[in-house]
Scaffold this motif. Structure first.
Motif, mmCIF file in Angstrom:
data_model
loop_
_atom_site.group_PDB
_atom_site.id
_atom_site.type_symbol
_atom_site.label_atom_id
_atom_site.label_comp_id
_atom_site.label_asym_id
_atom_site.label_seq_id
_atom_site.Cartn_x
_atom_site.Cartn_y
_atom_site.Cartn_z
ATOM 1 N N PHE A 379 0.821 -1.212 0.000
ATOM 2 C CA PHE A 379 0.000 0.000 0.000
ATOM 3 C C PHE A 379 0.854 1.260 0.000
ATOM 4 C CE2 PHE A 379 -3.256 -2.991 1.436
ATOM 5 C CZ PHE A 379 -4.354 -2.554 0.715
ATOM 6 N N PHE A 380 1.835 1.357 0.911
ATOM 7 C CA PHE A 380 2.553 2.634 0.952
ATOM 8 C C PHE A 380 3.535 2.781 -0.208
ATOM 9 C CE2 PHE A 380 5.190 0.332 4.281
ATOM 10 C CZ PHE A 380 6.416 0.353 3.633
ATOM 11 N N LYS A 381 4.080 1.680 -0.727
ATOM 12 C CA LYS A 381 4.961 1.839 -1.880
ATOM 13 C C LYS A 381 4.147 2.077 -3.151
ATOM 14 C CE LYS A 381 8.610 1.925 -1.471
ATOM 15 N NZ LYS A 381 9.634 0.912 -1.387
ATOM 16 N N GLY A 382 2.967 1.474 -3.251
ATOM 17 C CA GLY A 382 2.088 1.798 -4.370
ATOM 18 C C GLY A 382 1.724 3.274 -4.356
ATOM 19 N N LEU A 383 1.429 3.814 -3.169
ATOM 20 C CA LEU A 383 1.116 5.236 -3.034
ATOM 21 C C LEU A 383 2.303 6.096 -3.450
ATOM 22 C CD1 LEU A 383 -0.766 7.502 -2.065
ATOM 23 C CD2 LEU A 383 0.136 7.144 0.246
ATOM 24 N N LEU A 384 3.505 5.703 -3.038
ATOM 25 C CA LEU A 384 4.692 6.491 -3.357
ATOM 26 C C LEU A 384 4.995 6.479 -4.852
ATOM 27 C CD1 LEU A 384 7.004 5.512 -0.365
ATOM 28 C CD2 LEU A 384 6.079 7.774 -0.846
ATOM 29 N N PHE A 385 4.860 5.346 -5.485
ATOM 30 C CA PHE A 385 5.136 5.298 -6.914
ATOM 31 C C PHE A 385 4.100 6.079 -7.717
ATOM 32 C CE2 PHE A 385 8.239 1.846 -6.400
ATOM 33 C CZ PHE A 385 9.186 2.286 -7.318
ATOM 34 N N LEU A 386 2.842 5.936 -7.357
ATOM 35 C CA LEU A 386 1.828 6.727 -8.049
ATOM 36 C C LEU A 386 2.038 8.212 -7.782
ATOM 37 C CD1 LEU A 386 -1.388 4.556 -7.492
ATOM 38 C CD2 LEU A 386 0.169 4.579 -9.452
ATOM 39 N N TRP A 462 0.877 15.931 -0.098
ATOM 40 C CA TRP A 462 0.504 15.401 1.213
ATOM 41 C C TRP A 462 0.339 13.884 1.195
ATOM 42 C CZ3 TRP A 462 1.622 17.880 5.275
ATOM 43 C CH2 TRP A 462 1.580 19.280 5.317
ATOM 44 N N THR A 463 -0.219 13.342 0.122
ATOM 45 C CA THR A 463 -0.334 11.876 0.059
ATOM 46 C C THR A 463 1.044 11.227 -0.063
ATOM 47 O OG1 THR A 463 -0.723 12.049 -2.343
ATOM 48 C CG2 THR A 463 -2.660 11.886 -0.912
ATOM 49 N N PHE A 464 1.952 11.872 -0.805
ATOM 50 C CA PHE A 464 3.313 11.347 -0.900
ATOM 51 C C PHE A 464 3.994 11.389 0.467
ATOM 52 C CE2 PHE A 464 7.785 11.156 -1.810
ATOM 53 C CZ PHE A 464 7.895 10.399 -2.960
ATOM 54 N N ILE A 465 3.783 12.461 1.212
ATOM 55 C CA ILE A 465 4.385 12.563 2.552
ATOM 56 C C ILE A 465 3.836 11.475 3.463
ATOM 57 C CG2 ILE A 465 4.457 14.015 4.615
ATOM 58 C CD1 ILE A 465 4.642 16.444 2.720
ATOM 59 N N ILE A 466 2.542 11.185 3.357
ATOM 60 C CA ILE A 466 1.959 10.097 4.161
ATOM 61 C C ILE A 466 2.641 8.778 3.820
ATOM 62 C CG2 ILE A 466 -0.131 8.721 4.508
ATOM 63 C CD1 ILE A 466 -1.730 11.330 4.156
ATOM 64 N N GLY A 467 2.791 8.499 2.521
ATOM 65 C CA GLY A 467 3.472 7.276 2.116
ATOM 66 C C GLY A 467 4.924 7.260 2.562
ATOM 67 N N GLY A 468 5.606 8.411 2.471
ATOM 68 C CA GLY A 468 6.993 8.483 2.901
ATOM 69 C C GLY A 468 7.150 8.243 4.390
ATOM 70 N N LEU A 547 -7.505 7.640 -1.993
ATOM 71 C CA LEU A 547 -8.146 6.406 -1.533
ATOM 72 C C LEU A 547 -7.149 5.415 -0.934
ATOM 73 C CD1 LEU A 547 -10.705 5.792 -4.427
ATOM 74 C CD2 LEU A 547 -11.132 6.752 -2.159
ATOM 75 N N ILE A 548 -5.911 5.422 -1.409
ATOM 76 C CA ILE A 548 -4.907 4.511 -0.860
ATOM 77 C C ILE A 548 -4.401 4.991 0.498
ATOM 78 C CG2 ILE A 548 -2.613 3.518 -1.240
ATOM 79 C CD1 ILE A 548 -3.149 3.649 -4.233
ATOM 80 N N SER A 549 -4.372 6.297 0.712
ATOM 81 C CA SER A 549 -3.753 6.871 1.913
ATOM 82 C C SER A 549 -4.308 6.323 3.233
ATOM 83 C CB SER A 549 -3.891 8.399 1.881
ATOM 84 O OG SER A 549 -3.174 8.938 0.798
ATOM 85 N N PRO A 550 -5.636 6.145 3.397
ATOM 86 C CA PRO A 550 -6.118 5.605 4.684
ATOM 87 C C PRO A 550 -5.549 4.231 5.016
ATOM 88 C CG PRO A 550 -7.924 6.561 3.433
ATOM 89 C CD PRO A 550 -6.743 6.539 2.517
ATOM 90 N N PHE A 551 -5.318 3.400 4.020
ATOM 91 C CA PHE A 551 -4.747 2.081 4.279
ATOM 92 C C PHE A 551 -3.297 2.197 4.740
ATOM 93 C CE2 PHE A 551 -8.197 1.309 1.325
ATOM 94 C CZ PHE A 551 -8.813 0.189 1.851
ATOM 95 N N VAL A 552 -2.603 3.208 4.240
ATOM 96 C CA VAL A 552 -1.205 3.405 4.630
ATOM 97 C C VAL A 552 -1.112 3.746 6.112
ATOM 98 C CG1 VAL A 552 0.814 4.878 4.229
ATOM 99 C CG2 VAL A 552 -0.549 4.076 2.301
ATOM 100 N N ILE A 553 -2.160 4.329 6.633
ATOM 101 C CA ILE A 553 -2.181 4.661 8.063
ATOM 102 C C ILE A 553 -2.889 3.574 8.862
ATOM 103 C CG2 ILE A 553 -3.012 6.322 9.774
ATOM 104 C CD1 ILE A 553 -2.805 8.472 7.588
ATOM 105 N N GLY A 554 -4.106 3.230 8.455
ATOM 106 C CA GLY A 554 -4.948 2.374 9.279
ATOM 107 C C GLY A 554 -4.606 0.904 9.258
ATOM 108 N N LEU A 555 -3.961 0.409 8.183
ATOM 109 C CA LEU A 555 -3.704 -1.024 8.107
ATOM 110 C C LEU A 555 -2.778 -1.498 9.218
ATOM 111 C CD1 LEU A 555 -4.342 -3.518 6.377
ATOM 112 C CD2 LEU A 555 -2.268 -3.053 5.061
ATOM 113 N N GLY A 556 -1.915 -0.625 9.687
ATOM 114 C CA GLY A 556 -0.997 -1.024 10.745
ATOM 115 C C GLY A 556 -1.684 -1.380 12.044
ATOM 116 N N TRP A 557 -2.855 -0.820 12.280
ATOM 117 C CA TRP A 557 -3.556 -1.084 13.527
ATOM 118 C C TRP A 557 -4.120 -2.504 13.587
ATOM 119 C CZ3 TRP A 557 -3.789 2.706 17.353
ATOM 120 C CH2 TRP A 557 -3.261 3.938 16.971
#
Length: 754
Positions: A379-386, A462-468, A547-557
């Motif tokens: 999820f977070f690397k997909g977000l970063l590449f996009l 901001w989405t890139f920063i979340i992924g980073g 749409l990908i960003s919430p998973f980058v944060i919430g999936l860890g929980w």
């Protein structure tokens, strides 16, 4: 529910039908091709998520995974069963893959505009539409790619797994070299194909040994990974003549199959193809580096883990080899990422490193931790590449916009899908030689040409920063923190000290280069006209990022250890809870590390410390003429990192040179010295001998036959006159015959008597 889960085999079918429809019928219409491709993967998503959630909501589903048979292929003494499988492990993959595929397909619709390396005069229709001339072909290729990944995930045997594995290999070749007008793209595609084929060939040898030595001669996971078969392979000893040692059969099979992961997941020493794969369009990078191809390499270990676990029990060196390759690759690739300027190449080496984290974890028995990091990383690397693709798109259009205004052509230019004037002029960039690498002032992928993009492209920024932050493992709030912390905790618990500290240092450096990338790209002031005029990307590109960003944060929980204070009781380790029944069913073990304050402090320190250090070093950006501070401080060490430790050059001067030398030697051996001269001599002798035989046939065989024929013909001609049906002729024949008889026989007899 059982009947609904039986539809899992349909998951790869819609993208495949979309591929066929686009190739055969729809390729002339770019819009319809795009909608068909998106529709195909949307159907897989609509089907896939209910299947995944049905597994998630069924208590202890892992104790009774679903094995479905579609048909069998007779092979003489046995049969090959083709079917599908549903269990908690691939249910998590279905959840992740179908969603990310859908996001990438939607993103591709906006990204694949007319590329700047093509001339508009050569493709006037595509230029007028603002689309890539081969837009439909791209949509067909990624649909086939999706078919390969989804088919791989639901495969019930290593045979079908390998078939879909190779489909992805083919598609990666086609997509990396999609812009084949560029020589670099053609070379990158060929390099990726050949390099991964090396790993696949060794993997195939392991598959054949598994089939040959298994009790039932099968590659179906249910039988091949059964405990009794694992015990049988563990007790079988085989001698390896090349290396002159004896080892359990299961260890040899595990190592050979692991080479498939080394190739597909770009682990050292077969890592060299992945950075060059950046020559393909950015959605391809997201497909390869996040949801599909490289993840498939790690998923191979996940799927075959009972084999690896049993191999580690009887031959610990086999799993130490896996863990060692993973840890070394993680550290090695991270060092290289620190000294790269191309925004996508930084992420490429980051991907290699994160895959190394997963491989190291699985090699030390941390099955759940490694698999958890596979999911969060996707999820977070997909977000970063996009996100990087959106940045490149924006900077590219910024350069075009600035160029158009600089030349006084504010009107009359083609309006692209961003609503910005697109001059599509091939800049005659003057390359600048610098101490920190050659700079092309108009390269939209070079971070030295960026800066200040957070103001110009806020959604992307901001989405890139979340992924980073997730990649850097920002504590508590990102999925990357929880999955990395779980890996470090497992390494500490199993007393793998070397692996632990190698991964901890790697995590520190990861946070450092992530801060470097974010700072140079989004903060400070623009360092080029492209960055100063960069527009935000279109909605079809930014909505998937959102749409990908919430998973980058919430999936860890969903992976917080149960022993973690406070949070562990509020959010128990749901992923471990899902996988544990299946792990018990497959009869292997994994570590359950207790909460350790020291490990937590290390995780927090390496994350925040790396981010702080990276921001401190690059907080002022890189003003014109200023080189990378790390280049000044590290000197030749930084340059070695920038040049990727000359591994490619080493291969070029050894493996490639040896291959070319052998090919040239075989050319001389074949065409000049030995084989061709012998063949030519045999040919000449054969021709001469054939001529002799032809003459013998003509004058002897044919002469004799013709003589007999001539005699027969003449005799027949004479006798033919005696057969005309007239009685007097017959009487004359009788008289003549008697006369001849009298002359030849009777007269000599009479004369003798007289």
């Amino acid at each position: 529910m059982q009947g609904f889960l039986n539809l899992a085999w349909l998951l790869p079918v819609p993208p495949f039908l979309a591929f066929v429809a686009i190739i055969l019928f729809l390729n002339r219409n770019k819009t319809v091709s795009s909608l068909t491709a998106i529709g195909g993967v949307l159907v897989s998503f609509i089907l896939g998520w209910p299947i995944a959630f049905a597994v998630f909501t069924t208590p202890h589903f892992g104790e009774h995974p679903l094995y479905g048979e579609l048909f069998t292929i007779p092979t003489g003494a046995s049969e090959l069963m083709i079917g599908f499988q549903v269990d908690p492990a691939n249910a998590l993959m279905i959840f992740m893959v179908t969603f990310l595929l859908l996001m990438i397909f939607i993103y591709s619709n906006g990204y694949m505009s007319f590329p700047p390396h093509l001339r508009k005069e050569d493709y006037p229709e595509a230029y007028a539409q603002g689309k890539d001339p081969r837009y439909s072909r791209f949509m067909a290729y990624i649909s086939l790619f999706a078919t390969g990944m989804l088919g791989l995930v639901v495969s019930n045997s290593l045979l079908t797994f390998f078939v879909f594995w190779e489909i992805m290999g083919l598609c990666s070749y086609l997509l990396i070299g999609f812009w084949f007008e560029k020589e670099s793209a053609k070379k990158a595609a060929f390099k990726a194909f050949i390099t991964t084929r090396i790993g696949d060939t060794i993997m195939f040898a392991g598959m054949m040994l598994l089939y040959m030595w298994s009790i039932d001669n099968t590659l179906v996971f249910e039988q091949a990974l059964a405990p009794e078969n694992m015990k049988h392979l563990s007790e079988m000893m085989v001698h390896v003549p090349i290396l002159n040692f004896t080892t359990p059969a299961i260890a040899l099979i595990a190592i050979l199959i692991f080479f498939g992961t080394i190739g597909k997941s770009a682990q050292f020493p077969l890592h060299v193809w992945l950075p060059d794969a950046m020559e393909g369009p950015t959605p391809v990078s997201a497909l390869i580096h996040a949801a599909t191809m490289v993840s498939a390499g790690v998923f191979l270990i996940v799927r075959m883990y009972p084999l690896f676990y049993a191999a580690g029990e009887v031959a610990p060196g086999s799993m130490q080899f896996v863990a060692g390759i993973g840890a070394f690759t993680a550290f090695f690739a991270t060092l290289i990422a620190i000294a790269q300027w191309d925004i996508k190449r930084v992420l490429a080496y980051s991907t290699i490193a994160q895959l190394g984290f997963m491989v190291a974890a699985l090699g030390t028995g941390a099955y759940v931790a490694g698999f958890f990091h596979l999911l969060t990383h996707a999820f977070f690397k997909g977000l970063l590449f996009l996100g990087s693709g959106s940045v490149i798109h924006g900077v590219e259009h910024g350069f075009h916009h600035a160029h158009a205004h600089a030349n006084g052509h504010g009107n009359g230019h083609h309006q692209d899908q961003h609503g910005h004037e697109d001059a599509h002029v091939h800049h005659g960039s003057h390359l600048i030689a610098r101490a920190d690498g050659v700079l092309d002032p108009h390269d939209p992928q070079d971070m030295r040409n960026m800066g200040g993009l957070l103001k110009r492209m806020p959604i992307t920024g901001w989405t890139f920063i979340i992924g980073g932050l997730a990649l850097a493992g920002f504590p508590f709030f990102t999925a990357g923190f929880w999955s990395k912390d779980e890996i470090l905790a497992s390494e500490w618990y199993t007393r793998e000290w070397v692996i632990f500290w190698t991964l901890a240092i790697t995590a520190l450096l990861t946070a450092f280069y992530t801060a470097r990338q974010i700072t140079l790209t989004f903060l400070g002031q623009p360092r080029s006209e492209g960055a100063a005029h960069a527009p935000e990307s279109v909605r079809s590109m930014t909505v998937p990022l959102i749409l990908i960003s919430p998973f980058v944060i919430g999936l860890g929980w969903f992976g917080i250890p149960a022993s973690f204070p406070v949070l562990g009781s509020l959010f128990p380790n749901w992923i471990e809870h899902q996988l544990e029944p299946y792990i018990e069913y497959m009869e292997f073990k994994f570590p359950h590390p207790e909460f350790n304050v020291f490990v937590l402090l290390v995780s927090i320190l390496v994350s925040l410390g790396g981010l702080a250090l990276g921001y401190y070093v690059y907080r002022d950006g890189l003003p014109e003429g200023k080189i990378d501070p790390m280049r000044r401080w590290l000197g030749p060490v930084w340059w070695a990192m920038h040049r990727k430790f000359w591994v490619d050059e080493f291969y070029n001067y050894t493996v490639v040179a040896l291959t070319r030398g052998a090919a040239k030697f075989m050319y001389w051996l074949d065409d000049v010295w030995v084989i061709d001269p012998i063949v030519d001599a045999i040919g000449r002798v054969s021709i001469w001998f054939a001529g002799v035989c032809a003459r013998f046939d003509q004058y002897v065989i044919d002469g004799a036959v013709n003589a007999f024929a001539w005699i027969s013909d003449r005799t027949g001609s004479l006798l033919r006159n005696t057969q005309n049906g007239q009685v007097q002729v017959y009487l004359m024949v009788v008289v003549v015959s008697l006369t001849i008889w009298l002359l030849l026989y009777a007269l000599p007899l009479i004369l003798t008597l007289v």
